[in-house]
Design an enzyme around this catalytic site. Sequence first.
Site, PDB file in Angstrom:
ATOM      1  N   GLU A 185     -18.848 -13.101 -27.639  1.00  0.00           N
ATOM      2  CA  GLU A 185     -18.352 -14.339 -28.272  1.00  0.00           C
ATOM      3  C   GLU A 185     -19.286 -15.448 -27.666  1.00  0.00           C
ATOM      4  O   GLU A 185     -18.705 -16.480 -27.257  1.00  0.00           O
ATOM      5  CB  GLU A 185     -17.012 -14.550 -28.081  1.00  0.00           C
ATOM      6  CG  GLU A 185     -16.097 -13.477 -28.833  1.00  0.00           C
ATOM      7  CD  GLU A 185     -14.583 -13.912 -28.860  1.00  0.00           C
ATOM      8  OE1 GLU A 185     -14.319 -14.762 -27.916  1.00  0.00           O
ATOM      9  OE2 GLU A 185     -14.092 -13.582 -29.868  1.00  0.00           O
ATOM     10  N   GLU A 377     -14.308  -6.689 -33.092  1.00  0.00           N
ATOM     11  CA  GLU A 377     -12.856  -7.020 -32.396  1.00  0.00           C
ATOM     12  C   GLU A 377     -12.140  -7.507 -33.824  1.00  0.00           C
ATOM     13  O   GLU A 377     -12.731  -8.297 -34.573  1.00  0.00           O
ATOM     14  CB  GLU A 377     -12.889  -8.141 -31.552  1.00  0.00           C
ATOM     15  CG  GLU A 377     -13.177  -7.983 -30.430  1.00  0.00           C
ATOM     16  CD  GLU A 377     -12.958  -9.071 -29.365  1.00  0.00           C
ATOM     17  OE1 GLU A 377     -11.998  -9.915 -29.534  1.00  0.00           O
ATOM     18  OE2 GLU A 377     -14.131  -9.218 -28.252  1.00  0.00           O
TER      19      GLU A 377
HETATM   20  C1  BG6 Z   1     -11.278 -12.323 -28.345  1.00  0.00           C
HETATM   21  C2  BG6 Z   1     -12.100 -12.102 -26.944  1.00  0.00           C
HETATM   22  O1  BG6 Z   1     -11.537 -13.770 -27.971  1.00  0.00           O
HETATM   23  O2  BG6 Z   1     -10.320 -12.467 -28.634  1.00  0.00           O
HETATM   24  C3  BG6 Z   1     -10.913 -11.262 -26.161  1.00  0.00           C
HETATM   25  O3  BG6 Z   1     -13.324 -11.703 -26.779  1.00  0.00           O
HETATM   26  C4  BG6 Z   1      -9.595 -11.450 -26.399  1.00  0.00           C
HETATM   27  O4  BG6 Z   1     -11.395 -11.060 -24.707  1.00  0.00           O
HETATM   28  C5  BG6 Z   1      -9.332 -11.368 -27.938  1.00  0.00           C
HETATM   29  O5  BG6 Z   1      -8.690 -10.774 -25.842  1.00  0.00           O
HETATM   30  C6  BG6 Z   1      -7.957 -11.866 -28.472  1.00  0.00           C
HETATM   31  O6  BG6 Z   1      -7.622 -13.020 -27.951  1.00  0.00           O
HETATM   32  P1  BG6 Z   1      -6.143 -13.090 -27.014  1.00  0.00           P
HETATM   33  O7  BG6 Z   1      -6.206 -14.567 -26.285  1.00  0.00           O
HETATM   34  O8  BG6 Z   1      -5.000 -12.895 -27.967  1.00  0.00           O
HETATM   35  O9  BG6 Z   1      -6.262 -12.035 -25.994  1.00  0.00           O
END
Ligand code: BG6
Length: 478
Positions: A185, A377
């Site tokens: 990211e 993701e």
């Molecule tokens: C992304 C990141 O922003 O979102 C991850 O690359 C992160 O590392 C994921 O865990 C979800 O966000 P969160 O804050 O719910 O863990």
Amino acid sequence: METSKSVFPENFLWGGATAANQLEGGFQEGGKGLNLADVLPGGKIRKTLRTDPNFDYTIDKSTYTYPNHEGIDFYHRYKEDIALFAEMGFKTYRMSIMWSRIFPNGDELEPNEEGLKFYDDVLDELLKYNIEPVVTLSHYEMPLHLIKEYGGWRSREVITFFERYARTIFERYKDKVRYWLTFNEINSGLRIPMYGLGFNIVKEEDKYQPTFQAFHHQFLASAIAVKLGHEIIPNSQIGCMILYAPVYAFDCKPENVMFALEEKRLFNYFCGDVHVFGEYPRFINRYFQEHNIKLDIQDGDLEILKQGKVDFISLSYYMSRTEEINNKGKGEGNMISGVKNPYLQASDWGWEIDPIGLRISLNELYDRYRLPLFIVENGLGAYDEVEEDGSIQDDYRINYLREHIKAMGEAIQDGVEMIGYTSWGCIDLVSASTGEMSKRYGFIYVDKHDDGSGTLERKRKKSFYWYKDVIATNGEKL
Ligand code: BG6
């Protein structure tokens, strides 16, 4: 159960994604050095501290908890976890290598063999099940020494350290890993410089020059890594990783539409443009002028960017955002910023759920770059309950994923080229934004709680069996 004809390519890479700092634990084992994630406390206080100019990057156990120190103990349990991924039929697993396991301080000349050996073992275990690893070189865990002594990516010297790290990794794992991502990211540095760029903003008005100079260093580091990776591993595919959230104008008022376009270009396209085209986009010149940003670009830098263009684009997708000019960046409506979208529901953490936004994102990215896309993701952070019979009935997660996978299928039919899909946090892990364990994304439940208690036992959730079917039918059975 709904069924539809599969639109996914035959070798589509279905799987899950994690980041080393959020699941490994073993924070003082195997010669590892301290990194950013080790000093981030658990709980919502993390959100305040990560933008606190006085945050001093020390561990204070009398005041805070540090969930990343133990994570979910993947460091010792990776065999059991990978066996569960294999049971779901994963074709791929996105993981990251912890820079501070390989170069504990970041600026050593020689790597830490114990750290290298650990990832050899993890990769071998994946390959044993024919799971294709996708490896992120840097996922929110810069060695702490580089943050404290060098000011993170503000320092040009860090490029040399990253190059050494990347070379070490490519040479070591060249026969095991084909798919690579450079920085997780990367555009998130625009919002939370501490995570991606390794420093704090002292005064809001002073943020522009250091932020963009740090980006310049990171772009060079990424391009150098891409070039090196291509030389050392000729069949490698190396991508950038963008946090993508389509930007909607709140209404058709032209000022709002223009504002949304500006936000979209800066947040969604700026970093991608440099990685894909190997040069800065023209639109950024005006932004630089208006914010008095004068980059220190040295001889040869622009050449390096040209030589390190990526092969594909990977993205995280959780939500869209809606912008209205007078709301400038206040972030009242959604996690990222903007105003509330009246047409969308939000998760328990205020992340607006928008599967159509994923189809829009994929089309926007493909129209602009014409490179294959990889969703690395996507997922729903939610509270899970263990029922009396030990089951976890996470239909809300299944619904979320089903709608997003359908949207991805629509995008494929729109003509978008897709490499794969790895759902975030395929096994419960520590949340990046809040350090909570209770914000769960997994198909696999881990008995670990916000207060640090729990047996660490793994359990298959209802979504585990659902995703297994999705993969087995190549997305035909959703
Ligand atoms: C992304 C990141 O922003 O979102 C991850 O690359 C992160 O590392 C994921 O865990 C979800 O966000 P969160 O804050 O719910 O863990």
